[in-house]
Design a protein around this motif. Structure first.
Motif, PDB file in Angstrom:
ATOM      1  N   LEU A 155     -32.760  -9.061 -26.388  1.00 33.18           N
ATOM      2  CA  LEU A 155     -34.036  -8.420 -27.345  1.00 33.18           C
ATOM      3  C   LEU A 155     -33.421  -7.713 -28.626  1.00 33.18           C
ATOM      4  N   ASP A 185     -33.384  -8.373 -38.677  1.00 28.34           N
ATOM      5  CA  ASP A 185     -33.336  -7.262 -39.820  1.00 28.34           C
ATOM      6  C   ASP A 185     -32.388  -7.955 -40.768  1.00 28.34           C
ATOM      7  N   ASP A 193     -33.265  -8.519 -32.487  1.00 27.30           N
ATOM      8  CA  ASP A 193     -34.117  -7.667 -33.425  1.00 27.30           C
ATOM      9  C   ASP A 193     -33.128  -7.493 -34.576  1.00 27.30           C
TER      10      ASP A 193
END
Length: 479
Positions: A287, A295, A291
């Motif tokens: 995860l 971004d 993430d």
């Protein structure tokens, strides 16, 4: 089914051909009306002249027959004096002869006398009424030689106006007919001229209607008249702007698809890895990786959108009067956290206080952010990034210096290309930062240059932008 338009009358609420014909024919119609009025006046003058000549000739024939015989003044009325008025109009010819003493010698006693008596043998013409008819008359003084007492006899000859009125009508109608024929010929020639003159414009219309909807090929300006060439130029410029916009959209889609394909594949792999992990630590790592990838993709998308907006032909660039110093200060404040995390000394030297520009505040802020963030990424930890704002004449100067490895002189032009990164690429990035900066600078009429930092290794970026006048327009350098 589409209805074919007439070659002479365009469909729609307004017709250029009809307007041009109107501007040609309406003045001609006004001229015809005026000429008709003047022609009637001329016809009346001519008819009056002819009638007066006939009256004077008749009066002189009668006057020649006035003489004194045995102490009496007599007047013999020859038939030729009256026959010259013979016509199908059945005009009445009336006369009156008075002796020098005013006695009636011959003719009708109730003919009106002229407003003033003739003098020096000059005839007097006048209009009057005889019973129920309008008449035109002439009064002529005729000397009478007498052994006892001389004087002038008065000869009056008049006629009704039927023949005169007919002559006026004939002369007037003939002139009006000739002018009407000329107007008809002029209208026909104007119509043929308009058809020939508008033919190139109609060919352009037909070419536009028949061409492929996706074709933006320019039109030939040589095929139309000089007056229509600016219209063709404007259409070609519009086609070129649309083509540039389409090219920009296609390039944006190609760039986005090219740059997003790999991150999406990586995200897909990371998601699949996370699904296969059985431990919480493994799933958390997956995860976290996802993430970070999201971004990076978000930043890439934002940079692509900024680049599309800054490019010529992109979204309309609305410029307003702004302060570059305030924009630079706000941008640096937003980057202070990144500089702190990297251990970089970020400084700002404002030598002018305020710098008015005519520009787009969001794009100029993005320009400062990209330059400074690029310096922070490539500068060493514990190094320094210095931003200077100055003014030289009519140019605002934005200078960004870092202590990184710099850019070789051979690569300084290529780094402004999209997605171009120096090899080996040891710093994470998209390769769009300097491309965005160059487009923003170009959109504001400025220039950008790269050089080595003075006093040690590093890169120096110089951006020059035109300063705005008080009304917000860029100020030009005096010649």
């Amino acid at each position: 089914m589409r209805k074919a338009s007439s070659p002479f009358f365009a469909s729609g609420s307004r017709s250029l051909r009809a307007e041009l014909l109107g501007w040609l024919l309406l003045p001609l119609a006004g001229i015809v009306v005026y000429n008709g009025w003047t022609a009637q006046r001329s016809a009346e003058t001519v008819a009056n002249l002819i009638t007066d000549r006939m009256l004077l000739a008749s009066a002189r024939v009668i006057a020649e027959q006035v003489r004194e015989t045995d102490g009496r003044v007599e007047a013999l009325i020859p038939p030729s004096a009256l026959e010259m008025f013979a016509s199908p109009d059945r005009d009445r010819v009336i006369y009156r002869v008075l002796s020098p003493t005013g006695q009636l010698i011959a003719g009708f006693p109730d003919i009106e006398m002229p407003p003033q008596p003739p003098r020096d043998l000059q005839p007097v013409f006048y209009n009057a009424r005889f019973r129920v008819d309008d008449i035109r008359g002439v009064a002529l003084a005729q000397p009478v030689i007498s052994e006892t007492a001389g004087g002038n006899a008065l000869v009056i000859v008049a006629a009704t106006l039927n023949g005169r009125d007919r002559l006026v009508r004939e002369l007037w109608l003939r002139s009006l007919r000739d002018q009407a024929i000329l107007v008809c010929i002029a209208a026909l020639l104007a119509l043929l001229g308009l058809r020939s003159g508008l033919a190139p414009l109609l060919r352009v219309r037909n070419a536009l209607q028949s061409r492929d909807p996706g074709s933006l090929q320019p039109l030939r300006r040589e095929d139309v008249q000089t007056e229509l060439q600016p219209l063709i130029d404007a259409l070609n410029q519009a086609f070129a702007r649309v083509q540039r916009y389409i090219d920009l959209q296609r390039r944006f889609v190609a760039d986005a698809s090219h740059q997003l394909r790999t991150p999406l594949a990586v995200l897909k792999t990371q998601a699949a890895t996370g699904l296969r992990e059985e431990t919480s630590a493994g799933k958390s790592d997956a995860l976290a990786a996802i993430d970070g990838g999201i971004d990076a993709m978000g930043r890439l998308v934002n940079q692509l959108l900024t680049l599309a907006r800054a490019e010529p032909g992109g979204a309309a660039l609305r410029k307003e009067r702004i302060d570059l110093a305030a924009i630079a200060r706000a941008a640096l404040e937003s980057l202070a956290g990144i500089a702190f995390d990297r251990g970089v000394d970020l400084s700002f030297e404002d030598k002018v206080g305020t710098l008015p520009l005519a520009g787009h505040s969001t794009l100029l802020r993005e320009l400062v952010v990209n330059l400074v963030e690029n310096a922070l990424r490539h500068g060493p930890s514990g190094g320094a990034v210095r931003v200077t704002l100055d003014r030289q004449g009519t140019q605002a100067l934005l200078i960004v210096e870092d202590e990184g490895p710099g850019i070789p002189e051979a690569e300084r032009e290529r780094v402004f290309e999209r997605f171009h990164r120096l090899a080996p690429a040891t710093v994470e990035g998209t390769g769009l930062g300097l491309a965005i900066v160059r487009e923003i600078v170009a959109a504001h009429g400025g220039t950008i240059s790269l050089s080595d930092r003075s006093g040690g290794p590093g890169l120096r970026v110089l951006v020059e932008l035109p300063v705005a006048d008080r009304d917000g327009t860029p100020r030009e350098e005096p010649h």
